[in-house]
Write an enzyme that holds these catalytic residues in place. Structure first.
Site, PDB file in Angstrom:
ATOM      1  N   HIS A 113       1.399  -8.560   2.388  1.00 47.69           N
ATOM      2  CA  HIS A 113       0.687  -7.394   1.858  1.00 47.69           C
ATOM      3  C   HIS A 113       0.128  -6.615   3.042  1.00 47.69           C
ATOM      4  CE1 HIS A 113      -2.838  -9.735   2.773  1.00 47.69           C
ATOM      5  NE2 HIS A 113      -2.394 -10.708   1.999  1.00 47.69           N
ATOM      6  N   HIS A 160      -1.506  -8.449   6.029  1.00 49.31           N
ATOM      7  CA  HIS A 160      -0.601  -8.990   7.050  1.00 49.31           C
ATOM      8  C   HIS A 160      -0.063  -7.862   7.941  1.00 49.31           C
ATOM      9  CE1 HIS A 160       0.121 -12.050   3.741  1.00 49.31           C
ATOM     10  NE2 HIS A 160      -0.165 -12.835   4.751  1.00 49.31           N
ATOM     11  N   GLN A 179       0.171 -28.100   4.342  1.00 45.78           N
ATOM     12  CA  GLN A 179      -1.195 -27.603   4.171  1.00 45.78           C
ATOM     13  C   GLN A 179      -1.583 -27.434   2.703  1.00 45.78           C
ATOM     14  OE1 GLN A 179      -0.177 -23.856   6.375  1.00 45.78           O
ATOM     15  NE2 GLN A 179      -1.640 -22.925   4.970  1.00 45.78           N
ATOM     16  N   LYS A 221     -10.280 -13.079   6.982  1.00 44.27           N
ATOM     17  CA  LYS A 221     -10.518 -13.534   5.598  1.00 44.27           C
ATOM     18  C   LYS A 221     -10.532 -15.060   5.561  1.00 44.27           C
ATOM     19  CE  LYS A 221      -7.557 -13.260   2.047  1.00 44.27           C
ATOM     20  NZ  LYS A 221      -7.560 -14.530   1.280  1.00 44.27           N
ATOM     21  N   SER A 235      -4.921 -10.301  -0.651  1.00 46.83           N
ATOM     22  CA  SER A 235      -4.437 -11.681  -0.630  1.00 46.83           C
ATOM     23  C   SER A 235      -3.135 -11.751  -1.413  1.00 46.83           C
ATOM     24  CB  SER A 235      -5.480 -12.583  -1.305  1.00 46.83           C
ATOM     25  OG  SER A 235      -4.889 -13.817  -1.649  1.00 46.83           O
ATOM     26  N   SER A 236      -2.244 -12.638  -0.969  1.00 52.41           N
ATOM     27  CA  SER A 236      -0.986 -12.815  -1.716  1.00 52.41           C
ATOM     28  C   SER A 236      -1.282 -13.310  -3.130  1.00 52.41           C
ATOM     29  CB  SER A 236      -0.097 -13.834  -1.002  1.00 52.41           C
ATOM     30  OG  SER A 236       0.042 -13.482   0.341  1.00 52.41           O
TER      31      SER A 236
HETATM   32  O1  PAF Z   1      -2.959 -18.175   6.974  1.00 48.06           O
HETATM   33  C1  PAF Z   1      -1.809 -18.525   6.651  1.00 48.06           C
HETATM   34  O2  PAF Z   1      -1.044 -17.782   6.040  1.00 48.06           O
HETATM   35  C2  PAF Z   1      -1.346 -19.938   7.019  1.00 48.06           C
HETATM   36  O3  PAF Z   1      -2.379 -20.845   6.907  1.00 48.06           O
HETATM   37  C3  PAF Z   1      -0.681 -20.015   8.394  1.00 48.06           C
HETATM   38  C4  PAF Z   1      -1.666 -19.688   9.508  1.00 48.06           C
HETATM   39  C5  PAF Z   1       0.489 -19.051   8.454  1.00 48.06           C
HETATM   40  C6  PAF Z   1      -0.158 -21.433   8.636  1.00 48.06           C
HETATM   41  O4  PAF Z   1       0.783 -21.797   7.692  1.00 48.06           O
END
Ligand code: PAF
Length: 280
Positions: free
Chosen positions: A34, A37, A61, A149, A185-186
């Site tokens: 978006h 980014h 993650q 953010k 945000s996505s």
């Molecule tokens: O912020 C994010 O989109 C993710 O945590 C990142 C830094 C790309 C790591 O996967």
């Protein structure tokens, strides 16, 4: 703009840029891009001769597997936006390319990852550190750009870079907001129209709380924010804390820190949104 999917092709392109004397800038993303980014990418393009963006939904993650499955994957549309923003190279690897073997590394960030997101998303920051350290090794950037953010993520990445003696310079970039004030945000694409109309109240409430700093204590401001949002049927606050912006530890008094930051995670229906405000 080139799109590569293997580490070998990535390294070749990076080596060539280095031979041409170019400074390498890097924006790691999980795609579903978006304008937030794109602002990072534009800054990266402006400050480096070779701008690399990774698009990789990192499984390590996600503590909630359902969240991982639901995460939007829109590589074609992402590449179009990246090309328009002036990106030189997109790295869009598979999971096997990034993790040919299971990554069993455990990072120790002390108290930084024990609070807020770290408390509610166990293992999340370890996964972020695993992937970002791998991506830094692969891309070898001079500069890397992260949005404010994800305030806690930024603190963790800075700590990781220190711990690993990494030469990458980390550049924080301000939160990009919709006109309504809602942080981009996505996840916003998953909000219903009714939720989307309410969601800006998160930032409006944070802003109103900033004005209370002169007359109310830290605990009064915290209680007010949580109560104000929870009385709205659309919201359920997961946490709201006012912390020191460097240590991320809770403040008891405003005088304890010259860099007080309010960090919040709120469920708007099923969608978990985060935001923050700097009280100063
Ligand atoms: O912020 C994010 O989109 C993710 O945590 C990142 C830094 C790309 C790591 O996967």
């Amino acid at each position: 703009m080139r799109v590569v999917t293997t580490v070998a092709d990535l390294r070749k392109a990076i080596n060539q840029a280095r031979e041409e004397g170019k400074k390498i800038g890097f924006v790691p993303t999980m795609g579903a891009l978006h304008n937030g980014h794109i602002q990072l990418v534009k800054r990266c393009v402006a400050e480096n001769e070779f701008a690399v963006v990774s698009v990789f939904v990192n499984p390590t993650q996600f503590n909630d597997k359902n969240d991982l499955l639901k995460y939007p994957r829109t590589l074609e549309a992402d590449c179009k936006l990246l090309e328009e923003a002036g990106c030189n190279l997109v790295f869009a690897p598979t999971v096997d390319e990034v993790y040919p073997e299971e990554d069993t590394r455990l990072f120790d960030f002390g108290q930084l990852d024990k609070v807020m997101e770290g408390e509610f998303r166990p293992g999340h920051f370890n996964g972020v550190a695993q992937v970002v350290s791998k991506l830094f090794d692969m891309v070898t950037p001079d500069n890397a750009y992260f949005g404010e953010k994800d305030f806690q993520q930024l603190a963790i990445i800075r700590q990781m870079v220190k711990q690993l003696n990494s030469p990458v310079e980390i550049h924080p970039c301000p939160i990009v907001r919709e006109e309504s004030g809602l942080a981009m945000s996505s996840r916003n694409t998953r909000l219903t129209p009714e939720q989307l109309a309410e969601a800006p109240k998160i930032y409006q409430t944070l802003l109103a709380s900033k004005a209370m700093k002169e007359t109310k204590s830290v605990s009064e401001v915290k209680a007010w924010v949580i109560n104000e949002l929870n009385k709205n049927e659309f919201f359920r606050v997961e946490y709201f804390d006012i912390v020191d912006g460097l240590t991320l530890q809770s403040l008891n008094n405003w005088s304890e820190s010259g860099y007080a930051v309010g960090c919040i995670a709120v469920f708007c229906g099923e969608v978990r949104l985060i935001d923050n405000i700097i009280y100063g």
